[in-house]
Design an enzyme around this catalytic site. Structure first.
Site, PDB file in Angstrom:
ATOM      1  N   HIS A 183      52.534  -6.911   0.493  1.00 56.08           N
ATOM      2  CA  HIS A 183      52.194  -8.171   1.175  1.00 56.08           C
ATOM      3  C   HIS A 183      52.018  -7.921   2.654  1.00 56.08           C
ATOM      4  O   HIS A 183      52.361  -6.848   3.161  1.00 56.08           O
ATOM      5  CB  HIS A 183      53.289  -9.217   0.934  1.00 56.08           C
ATOM      6  CG  HIS A 183      54.635  -8.830   1.475  1.00 56.08           C
ATOM      7  ND1 HIS A 183      55.277  -9.558   2.450  1.00 56.08           N
ATOM      8  CD2 HIS A 183      55.460  -7.799   1.180  1.00 56.08           C
ATOM      9  CE1 HIS A 183      56.452  -8.993   2.725  1.00 56.08           C
ATOM     10  NE2 HIS A 183      56.578  -7.922   1.966  1.00 56.08           N
ATOM     11  N   HIS A 189      53.990 -18.123   1.262  1.00 57.48           N
ATOM     12  CA  HIS A 189      53.807 -16.668   1.334  1.00 57.48           C
ATOM     13  C   HIS A 189      53.424 -16.155  -0.040  1.00 57.48           C
ATOM     14  O   HIS A 189      53.895 -16.660  -1.061  1.00 57.48           O
ATOM     15  CB  HIS A 189      55.100 -15.993   1.817  1.00 57.48           C
ATOM     16  CG  HIS A 189      54.914 -14.548   2.158  1.00 57.48           C
ATOM     17  ND1 HIS A 189      54.110 -14.126   3.179  1.00 57.48           N
ATOM     18  CD2 HIS A 189      55.413 -13.426   1.578  1.00 57.48           C
ATOM     19  CE1 HIS A 189      54.142 -12.793   3.237  1.00 57.48           C
ATOM     20  NE2 HIS A 189      54.912 -12.352   2.267  1.00 57.48           N
ATOM     21  N   CYS A 247      49.127 -13.264   4.963  1.00 59.00           N
ATOM     22  CA  CYS A 247      49.495 -12.932   3.583  1.00 59.00           C
ATOM     23  C   CYS A 247      48.391 -13.252   2.589  1.00 59.00           C
ATOM     24  O   CYS A 247      48.031 -12.419   1.748  1.00 59.00           O
ATOM     25  CB  CYS A 247      50.811 -13.597   3.188  1.00 59.00           C
ATOM     26  SG  CYS A 247      50.760 -15.408   3.108  1.00 59.00           S
TER      27      CYS A 247
END
Length: 157
Positions: free
Chosen positions: A116, A104, A53
């Site tokens: 993402h 994240h 990520c």
């Protein structure tokens, strides 16, 4: 062939979901994200061969001339906080997916959506309103100043 088809379908979906007339459409940031849709997830990955990520956000911002560290918690320490209602394309959105703090990160693209690198699906687009992300949302940061925003998101300098 399968990856090219996936990228084409996801790219078309992004075009229709962001709206051809939006400030984000056809921008350098949109073009960068579009070409990365479908890229596989790779732990520690920082290239189009595979992203985690923070590697994804780091790579996209590097293409726009901005340097980010390769760790979501470190990226969270950058920029200025922005409320969900004031998000604009290019803001970073952060989540606690591990139960241990920031774990994240994604890039807000407008219309309550973010791009993402998902550990299960690679580079994709999701809605911030999906229950999974609502429950794990921690905050957002604005990394780009207004001039860089205009250049990266509106395509003007």
């Amino acid at each position: 062939m399968k990856k090219k088809l996936t990228v084409a379908v996801l790219g078309a979906a992004l075009l229709f979901t962001t709206g051809a007339g939006s400030a984000f459409a056809d921008s350098p940031m949109e073009q960068e994200i579009n070409q990365l849709l479908g890229t596989r997830y790779s732990y520690g990955g920082t290239t189009p061969n595979g992203f985690d990520c923070s590697g994804f956000t780091m790579y996209v911002f590097a293409q726009l001339g901005l340097k980010l560290p390769h760790q979501s918690g470190s990226q969270f320490e950058m920029g200025s906080s922005v409320s969900r209602k004031d998000l604009r394309p290019g803001d970073l959105v952060f989540f606690n997916t591990s139960g241990r703090g920031i774990s994240h990160v994604g890039i807000y693209i407008g219309d309550d959506k973010f791009a993402h690198s998902s550990s299960s699906r690679g580079v994709v687009i999701n809605r911030l309103t999906e229950e999974y992300y609502v429950q794990r949302y921690v905050g957002s940061k604005r990394i780009m100043n207004d001039a860089k925003y205009e250049e990266a998101v509106s395509g003007t300098s």
